[in-house]
Design a protein around this motif. Structure first.
Motif, short mmCIF file in Angstrom:
data_model
loop_
_atom_site.label_atom_id
_atom_site.label_comp_id
_atom_site.label_asym_id
_atom_site.label_seq_id
_atom_site.Cartn_x
_atom_site.Cartn_y
_atom_site.Cartn_z
N GLY A 1 0.85 -0.41 0.47
CA GLY A 1 -0.19 0.19 -0.17
C GLY A 1 0.64 1.32 -0.25
N ALA A 2 1.87 1.58 0.68
CA ALA A 2 2.43 2.50 0.28
C ALA A 2 3.73 2.47 -0.79
N CYS A 3 3.86 1.40 -0.87
CA CYS A 3 4.43 1.34 -2.46
C CYS A 3 3.54 1.93 -3.40
N PHE A 4 2.62 1.40 -3.52
CA PHE A 4 1.16 2.38 -4.31
C PHE A 4 1.39 3.84 -3.64
N ALA A 5 0.79 4.50 -2.47
CA ALA A 5 0.75 5.70 -2.68
C ALA A 5 1.88 6.83 -3.18
N LEU A 6 3.35 6.33 -2.92
CA LEU A 6 4.37 6.94 -2.96
C LEU A 6 4.90 6.57 -4.98
N SER A 7 4.27 5.63 -5.63
CA SER A 7 4.62 5.95 -6.87
C SER A 7 3.39 6.28 -7.59
N PHE A 8 2.18 6.55 -6.88
CA PHE A 8 1.01 6.79 -7.72
C PHE A 8 1.76 8.69 -7.42
N PHE A 9 2.01 9.14 -6.51
CA PHE A 9 2.49 10.16 -5.69
C PHE A 9 4.11 10.67 -6.82
N LEU A 10 4.36 10.27 -6.80
CA LEU A 10 5.77 10.24 -7.38
C LEU A 10 5.72 10.43 -9.58
N ALA A 11 4.18 9.23 -10.05
CA ALA A 11 3.86 8.85 -10.93
C ALA A 11 3.54 10.17 -11.95
N ARG A 12 2.29 10.40 -10.83
CA ARG A 12 0.78 11.00 -11.90
C ARG A 12 0.54 11.96 -10.95
N VAL A 13 1.96 12.24 -9.96
CA VAL A 13 1.39 13.84 -9.64
C VAL A 13 2.60 14.73 -10.26
N VAL A 14 4.01 14.70 -9.46
CA VAL A 14 5.10 15.11 -9.50
C VAL A 14 5.47 14.72 -11.55
N ALA A 15 5.74 13.60 -11.43
CA ALA A 15 5.97 13.82 -12.71
C ALA A 15 5.10 13.76 -13.91
N ASN A 16 3.89 13.96 -13.69
CA ASN A 16 3.05 14.71 -14.32
C ASN A 16 2.86 16.66 -14.40
N THR A 17 2.80 17.18 -13.65
CA THR A 17 3.28 18.31 -12.97
C THR A 17 4.08 18.92 -13.52
N PHE A 18 5.65 18.24 -13.53
CA PHE A 18 6.83 18.98 -14.00
C PHE A 18 8.31 18.22 -15.27
N ILE A 19 7.17 17.59 -15.44
CA ILE A 19 7.84 16.97 -16.29
C ILE A 19 6.57 16.64 -17.69
#
Length: 125
Positions: free
Chosen positions: A38-56
């Protein structure tokens, strides 16, 4: 594809597929109920779908591609932010329940498993 983005940018739809890097962790969490997955999911979701989308991805696409692509992508990107907000709320509720139970009972609360029966509990008569 070439009508939406120039050749030097590449295919916008391939970039968006990077969002799915969190999906295997979600599936493992749903299958096992493990907080680690669950933690891996939440972290990867945040990095891939929030951070990467927003900044890349968003700056790359909106700086180089057709505005028609933006019309179709804006709801998709907004949905990613909504889902992340819902994930954060779910985590807060789970932690709140666990903390409340620890205070009341003086022991660690069991988090609800995603499925009501495990594979070993299924009877095959």
């Amino acid at each position: 594809e070439n009508d939406l983005c120039p050749a030097h940018v590449g295919c916008a739809f391939i970039y968006v597929q990077w969002n799915e890097v969190s999906t295997p962790f979600y599936n493992l969490f749903r299958l096992t109920g493990s907080q680690v997955w669950g933690a891996c999911f939440a972290l990867s979701f945040f990095l891939a779908r929030v951070v990467a989308n927003t900044f890349i991805i968003i700056p790359l696409l909106y700086g180089n591609c057709s505005s028609l692509l933006g019309v179709f992508c804006v709801p998709y990107f907004l949905l990613q932010y909504l889902w992340f907000y819902m994930i954060v709320l779910k985590i807060r509720r789970s932690l709140s329940k666990q903390t409340k139970a620890e205070v009341e009972k003086g022991e660690k609360a069991e988090l609800k498993k995603p499925f009501t029966k495990s594979f070993g509990d299924i009877k095959t008569d």
